[in-house]
Write a protein that holds these residues in place. Structure first.
Motif, PDB file in Angstrom:
ATOM      1  N   GLU A  27     -19.151 -53.442 -65.042  1.00  0.00           N
ATOM      2  CA  GLU A  27     -19.704 -54.235 -63.996  1.00  0.00           C
ATOM      3  C   GLU A  27     -18.594 -53.880 -62.799  1.00  0.00           C
ATOM      4  O   GLU A  27     -17.559 -53.713 -62.910  1.00  0.00           O
ATOM      5  N   SER A  28     -19.325 -54.461 -61.583  1.00  0.00           N
ATOM      6  CA  SER A  28     -18.353 -54.169 -60.382  1.00  0.00           C
ATOM      7  C   SER A  28     -17.409 -55.248 -60.206  1.00  0.00           C
ATOM      8  O   SER A  28     -17.637 -56.438 -60.714  1.00  0.00           O
ATOM      9  N   LEU A  29     -16.120 -54.991 -60.059  1.00  0.00           N
ATOM     10  CA  LEU A  29     -15.218 -56.016 -59.852  1.00  0.00           C
ATOM     11  C   LEU A  29     -14.735 -56.518 -58.440  1.00  0.00           C
ATOM     12  O   LEU A  29     -13.482 -57.286 -58.369  1.00  0.00           O
ATOM     13  N   VAL A  30     -15.457 -55.745 -57.738  1.00  0.00           N
ATOM     14  CA  VAL A  30     -15.100 -56.321 -56.230  1.00  0.00           C
ATOM     15  C   VAL A  30     -15.007 -57.605 -55.747  1.00  0.00           C
ATOM     16  O   VAL A  30     -14.190 -58.018 -55.342  1.00  0.00           O
ATOM     17  N   GLU A  31     -16.065 -58.075 -56.098  1.00  0.00           N
ATOM     18  CA  GLU A  31     -16.545 -59.537 -55.816  1.00  0.00           C
ATOM     19  C   GLU A  31     -15.280 -60.361 -56.677  1.00  0.00           C
ATOM     20  O   GLU A  31     -14.818 -61.519 -56.152  1.00  0.00           O
ATOM     21  N   TYR A  32     -15.326 -59.974 -57.833  1.00  0.00           N
ATOM     22  CA  TYR A  32     -14.264 -60.943 -58.705  1.00  0.00           C
ATOM     23  C   TYR A  32     -13.089 -60.816 -58.052  1.00  0.00           C
ATOM     24  O   TYR A  32     -12.210 -62.106 -57.951  1.00  0.00           O
TER      25      TYR A  32
END
Length: 298
Positions: free
Chosen positions: A88-93
């Motif tokens: 999963e993308s972790l940019v927003e996290y």
């Protein structure tokens, strides 16, 4: 023989004192090193799990085999070892924590997740947030086109691993990851085990190199060599006769002298390399805990 020992009693006494002092220091350091890693002190972990395959890259059998390898490696290294996979993308996290740690580039979003995961579960072999490592492999291809992984170190692992060592470990292990994830993750565990086991022996490696028997034998050898050399030098040898320096019945002396002419001095600056020895990628997580670490992309 009694005269020899009487004559060389001072060297023998000095060597004996040095040997006893060295032995005392070695035993004390060995005891401290063993005490530091003698028991597992962390009872506050939120979980005993070590393999979190959220990306579903391992079979059940592979997960169990990896857990077994980790248990053995933890017992040997006295460090918690955790493996996490994501997809999963972790940019927003990571963006949620920028007010605490500052702007986070895409390549370091895995760092934020890895550090937080370690801290939230209070991993650490000796104490919460203590000695250990977390390997995070995120299979999601971020907007820049890369897949990122991260190795987060804490405690003794942070002190041991330099940035270069982390890079080498990730490069060697993740070489297999696309086709053989289990092989890659088990290699990570094995490389960590070897490195930290080597680090542990360094704490009291002097005990091996300065084994009591080696010290005693070495002291005896030095004493015998010293005695032999000095005894040999005491023997008088006839090197001249009553005519050695006589020519025609009259003494003849040759005159020699050294004449100082000039002095030439050359100076050259020696560059000093700073090097690196542990603490690679040192930083603080969003909770303020100290971590080391480094990443890999593919």
């Amino acid at each position: 023989m009694r005269d020899y020992f009487h004559f060389f009693k001072i060297p023998f006494i000095i060597i004996g004192i040095l040997a006893l002092t060295t032995l005392a220091i070695v035993f004390v350091k060995k005891g401290d090193a063993l005490k530091a890693v003698s028991s597992e002190g962390n009872t506050e972990r939120t979980t005993m799990e070590r393999v979190f395959d959220y990306a579903d890259k391992l079979t059940d059998a592979e997960e169990e085999a990896l857990r077994a390898s980790i248990r053995e490696a933890e017992e040997e290294t006295k460090c918690d070892i955790v493996v996490v996979t994501l997809n999963e993308s972790l940019v927003e996290y990571a963006a949620q924590y920028e007010d605490k740690i500052g702007p986070v580039p895409v390549s370091e979003c895995v760092m934020v997740y890895a550090d937080n995961f370690y801290d939230e579960h209070k991993f650490g072999y000796n104490e919460p947030y203590g000695d250990g490592v977390l390997f995070l492999d995120n299979w999601y291809r971020e907007s820049d086109g890369y897949v990122y992984s991260w190795m987060s170190t804490s405690g003794r692992a942070e002190d041991t691993y330099s940035s270069a060592m982390i890079d080498e470990t990730l490069d060697d292990a993740l070489y297999y990851v696309e086709d053989e994830p289990y092989r890659a993750y088990s290699t990570l565990v094995e490389l960590f085990r070897k490195r930290m086991s080597l680090s542990e022996t360094a704490g009291y490696s002097q005990f091996t190199l300065l084994n009591p028997y080696f010290i005693i034998i070495g002291a005896l050898i030095i004493a015998l060599i010293f005695m032999f050399v000095n005894f040999s030098s005491k023997k008088g040898k006839r090197t001249t006769t009553d005519r050695t320096y006589v020519a025609g019945g009259n003494p003849s002396f040759r005159r020699r002298e050294d004449r100082f002419l000039y002095k030439n001095v050359t100076r050259q600056r020696i560059e000093r390399s700073s090097g690196s020895s542990g603490g690679g990628g040192h930083h603080h997580s969003s909770s303020g805990r100290s971590h080391g670490g480094g990443g890999h992309r593919r």
